[in-house]
Design a protein around this motif. Sequence first.
Motif, PDB file in Angstrom:
ATOM      1  N   CYS A   3      25.420  33.128  97.785  1.00  0.00           N
ATOM      2  CA  CYS A   3      26.169  34.286  98.255  1.00  0.00           C
ATOM      3  C   CYS A   3      25.584  35.580  97.707  1.00  0.00           C
ATOM      4  O   CYS A   3      25.325  36.527  98.452  1.00  0.00           O
ATOM      5  CB  CYS A   3      27.641  34.148  97.861  1.00  0.00           C
ATOM      6  SG  CYS A   3      28.682  35.524  98.383  1.00  0.00           S
ATOM      7  N   PHE A   4      25.340  35.630  96.409  1.00  0.00           N
ATOM      8  CA  PHE A   4      24.908  36.890  95.809  1.00  0.00           C
ATOM      9  C   PHE A   4      23.429  37.174  96.042  1.00  0.00           C
ATOM     10  O   PHE A   4      23.022  38.343  96.034  1.00  0.00           O
ATOM     11  CB  PHE A   4      25.262  36.913  94.323  1.00  0.00           C
ATOM     12  CG  PHE A   4      26.704  37.285  94.086  1.00  0.00           C
ATOM     13  CD1 PHE A   4      27.073  38.601  93.888  1.00  0.00           C
ATOM     14  CD2 PHE A   4      27.696  36.326  94.121  1.00  0.00           C
ATOM     15  CE1 PHE A   4      28.399  38.961  93.701  1.00  0.00           C
ATOM     16  CE2 PHE A   4      29.034  36.667  93.932  1.00  0.00           C
ATOM     17  CZ  PHE A   4      29.383  37.993  93.713  1.00  0.00           C
ATOM     18  N   SER A   5      22.613  36.145  96.260  1.00  0.00           N
ATOM     19  CA  SER A   5      21.226  36.424  96.636  1.00  0.00           C
ATOM     20  C   SER A   5      21.175  37.010  98.044  1.00  0.00           C
ATOM     21  O   SER A   5      20.402  37.940  98.317  1.00  0.00           O
ATOM     22  CB  SER A   5      20.377  35.155  96.553  1.00  0.00           C
ATOM     23  OG  SER A   5      20.841  34.165  97.446  1.00  0.00           O
ATOM     24  N   THR A   6      22.027  36.499  98.949  1.00  0.00           N
ATOM     25  CA  THR A   6      22.133  37.074 100.295  1.00  0.00           C
ATOM     26  C   THR A   6      22.700  38.483 100.228  1.00  0.00           C
ATOM     27  O   THR A   6      22.250  39.392 100.934  1.00  0.00           O
ATOM     28  CB  THR A   6      23.029  36.191 101.181  1.00  0.00           C
ATOM     29  OG1 THR A   6      22.504  34.863 101.219  1.00  0.00           O
ATOM     30  CG2 THR A   6      23.106  36.736 102.601  1.00  0.00           C
ATOM     31  N   MET A   7      23.693  38.670  99.357  1.00  0.00           N
ATOM     32  CA  MET A   7      24.307  39.989  99.189  1.00  0.00           C
ATOM     33  C   MET A   7      23.280  41.006  98.701  1.00  0.00           C
ATOM     34  O   MET A   7      23.253  42.158  99.158  1.00  0.00           O
ATOM     35  CB  MET A   7      25.467  39.882  98.205  1.00  0.00           C
ATOM     36  CG  MET A   7      26.444  41.030  98.251  1.00  0.00           C
ATOM     37  SD  MET A   7      27.793  40.791  97.066  1.00  0.00           S
ATOM     38  CE  MET A   7      28.495  39.242  97.662  1.00  0.00           C
ATOM     39  N   GLU A   8      22.437  40.584  97.766  1.00  0.00           N
ATOM     40  CA  GLU A   8      21.423  41.491  97.235  1.00  0.00           C
ATOM     41  C   GLU A   8      20.458  41.932  98.328  1.00  0.00           C
ATOM     42  O   GLU A   8      20.068  43.104  98.400  1.00  0.00           O
ATOM     43  CB  GLU A   8      20.667  40.802  96.104  1.00  0.00           C
ATOM     44  CG  GLU A   8      19.733  41.714  95.356  1.00  0.00           C
ATOM     45  CD  GLU A   8      19.383  41.205  93.974  1.00  0.00           C
ATOM     46  OE1 GLU A   8      18.800  41.960  93.207  1.00  0.00           O
ATOM     47  OE2 GLU A   8      19.712  40.039  93.666  1.00  0.00           O
TER      48      GLU A   8
END
Length: 315
Positions: free
Chosen positions: A109-114
């Motif tokens: 989730c947070f790698s995509t968010m970044e």
Amino acid sequence: MSDSNRTDFRNPSNFILLGIPGLEAAHIWISIPFCAMYTIAVLGNFTILFIIKRDPSLHGPMYYFLCMLAVTDLVMSTSTIPKMLSIFWFNSREISFSACLTQMYFLNCFSTMESGILVAMAFDRYMAICNPLRYLTTLTNSAVAKIGLAVVLHSGILSLPYPFLVRRYPYCRTNIIPHFYCGHMAVVKLACADIRVNSYYGLFDLFSVIGVDVFFIAVSYILILRAIFRLPTKDAWLKTFGTCISHLSAISALYIPDLVSSLIQRFGHNVPLHFLILITSVYQLVPPMIHPIIYGVRTKQIRDRLLHLFTHKGT
């Protein structure tokens, strides 16, 4: 191994993380640079957040996006590195099945968010350079909040299938994960089932996120470069393009390790396992560590506030 690890069970109670197989004797030494990089990442990103929060003159679109990037970096690195250090220092290798799935979700989730935040920052640079008169009227606080919410929802929804796809498999071989965190492919390779759906979805996620995001970033910078080359002097070119260097460096720090790591995991069958894990650790540590350094050094406003903070304390 116990009998429970050799028999068929759909939801194992826990997994065992090995750290970096083959380099167990060097775990303590490896932990030193990893701990140093994690410390720099935490201190650097918290410093960025503190400076921007404290100084009202930095309460603008570019700095709001930078705050989003800092929070994302903190969550992404904290999702894996403390557990990795506990493996290296205290031999704390167990992780519950639910915690493993949660870690997997947060990482994706947070790698995509970044990636989505970097697209938003590219749009910010496009507006600042190509449409400066409309910059503040377009990127209002409301617009920035909506962009941030869209990035969060997109990342959360796109990452949601991972834990559900993993949970549906039986794990009858072993519950030992030859890694220091619960990566998607590292976990599903333990399943006694056809995992092609997971592999295909992972590749779809990788190339749809990187492909679409890189496309929008590339379009933004094509328009930016076209606007820069219309400027009358080379000094104006360099000065204007210099405002984009930090963002381009952040893009390189995220996408290059991510792409290399993902492709090696799927196709690098002859790559030594410890080398593969060290490559993935670069993706976990380098972007969160280097982003605050890049923006702290390259962004004059943040650099000046940081110097003022330290010199003021020293007087």
